[in-house]
Design an enzyme around this catalytic site. Sequence first.
Site, PDB file in Angstrom:
ATOM      1  N   ASN A   6       0.864  -1.180   0.000  1.00  0.00           N
ATOM      2  CA  ASN A   6       0.000   0.000   0.000  1.00  0.00           C
ATOM      3  C   ASN A   6       0.901   1.232   0.000  1.00  0.00           C
ATOM      4  O   ASN A   6       1.502   1.564   1.022  1.00  0.00           O
ATOM      5  CB  ASN A   6      -0.914  -0.012   1.230  1.00  0.00           C
ATOM      6  N   LEU A   7       0.991   1.888  -1.139  1.00  0.00           N
ATOM      7  CA  LEU A   7       1.894   3.033  -1.274  1.00  0.00           C
ATOM      8  C   LEU A   7       1.295   4.329  -0.738  1.00  0.00           C
ATOM      9  O   LEU A   7       1.979   5.352  -0.673  1.00  0.00           O
ATOM     10  CB  LEU A   7       2.299   3.207  -2.745  1.00  0.00           C
ATOM     11  N   LYS A   8       0.022   4.281  -0.379  1.00  0.00           N
ATOM     12  CA  LYS A   8      -0.675   5.426   0.231  1.00  0.00           C
ATOM     13  C   LYS A   8      -0.508   6.686  -0.627  1.00  0.00           C
ATOM     14  O   LYS A   8      -0.606   6.621  -1.848  1.00  0.00           O
ATOM     15  CB  LYS A   8      -0.203   5.611   1.671  1.00  0.00           C
ATOM     16  N   HIS A  86      -9.497   0.262   5.320  1.00  0.00           N
ATOM     17  CA  HIS A  86      -8.235   0.654   5.958  1.00  0.00           C
ATOM     18  C   HIS A  86      -8.510   1.696   7.037  1.00  0.00           C
ATOM     19  O   HIS A  86      -9.348   2.579   6.863  1.00  0.00           O
ATOM     20  CB  HIS A  86      -7.259   1.207   4.919  1.00  0.00           C
ATOM     21  N   GLU A 151      -4.757  -5.491  10.568  1.00  0.00           N
ATOM     22  CA  GLU A 151      -3.813  -4.396  10.779  1.00  0.00           C
ATOM     23  C   GLU A 151      -4.147  -3.668  12.082  1.00  0.00           C
ATOM     24  O   GLU A 151      -4.986  -2.757  12.079  1.00  0.00           O
ATOM     25  CB  GLU A 151      -3.876  -3.403   9.620  1.00  0.00           C
ATOM     26  N   GLY A 157       2.319   2.426  10.784  1.00  0.00           N
ATOM     27  CA  GLY A 157       3.176   3.603  10.673  1.00  0.00           C
ATOM     28  C   GLY A 157       3.985   3.941  11.905  1.00  0.00           C
ATOM     29  O   GLY A 157       4.670   4.955  11.941  1.00  0.00           O
ATOM     30  N   SER A 187       3.580  -2.154  10.244  1.00  0.00           N
ATOM     31  CA  SER A 187       5.028  -2.065  10.465  1.00  0.00           C
ATOM     32  C   SER A 187       5.762  -3.346  10.091  1.00  0.00           C
ATOM     33  O   SER A 187       6.695  -3.776  10.777  1.00  0.00           O
ATOM     34  CB  SER A 187       5.324  -1.671  11.916  1.00  0.00           C
TER      35      SER A 187
END
Length: 223
Positions: A6-8, A86, A151, A157, A187
């Site tokens: 997930n490159l956000k 998410h 998650e 993060g 993470s």
Amino acid sequence: MIFAANLKCNHTRASFKIYAEILNKTMGAKCDDIIVFPPSVAFLENENNFMQGAQNFYPCVNGAFTGELGKEHLDEFGIKCVLIGHSERRALGDEELIKVKFNFAKEHGYKIIFCIGENLDTKNSGKTLEFLKKQLEIIDLNYEKLIIAYEPIYSIGTGVSAQTADIAKVLEFLASLTKVPLLYGGSVNENNIKEILSVNHCGGVLIGSAALKVENFIKLIKG
């Protein structure tokens, strides 16, 4: 194993094109178990050896929905996989749309990575499993193209992954509810990925910051 990145809100169309070229060359052959979610402005039209997914979408084909992405837009880029639930989307008020999004994606045959996870207060109060079960009550756990990603919010993060024992407990519980693939995200990095993937019922990982550089993502895939 499934490896999803997930490159956000990172990468431009130009930089993701380079990312994709390197990943395509390294992989050599098409593999739908490698999934990358770039920003929508960076979607690529060409065929790739990995599956390109959408971080977000609106449950419509098209219409008067300012600023949204509909199915028509995803179709133009051959997008067949979507991320739903998410925590960063839920925090922006996406919660009420989640069931509608899921049903729309299911109706149109998308592969769905459905994210669930508890915050630290819920974990510390011992209500993790109860909370996760409630998050799953609104979706069809038998949908054949469903993947569930656990998650924990306190790990996203932060650089601090959940404890392996906690991950194992949650995945064991989820495996009792559904037979779909189960991922862990939060993470994930080169220091912990092997241990995470060794957990019973873990079918892969959803990676964030550690996959922003394609070279790092490739290292994680190769182990």
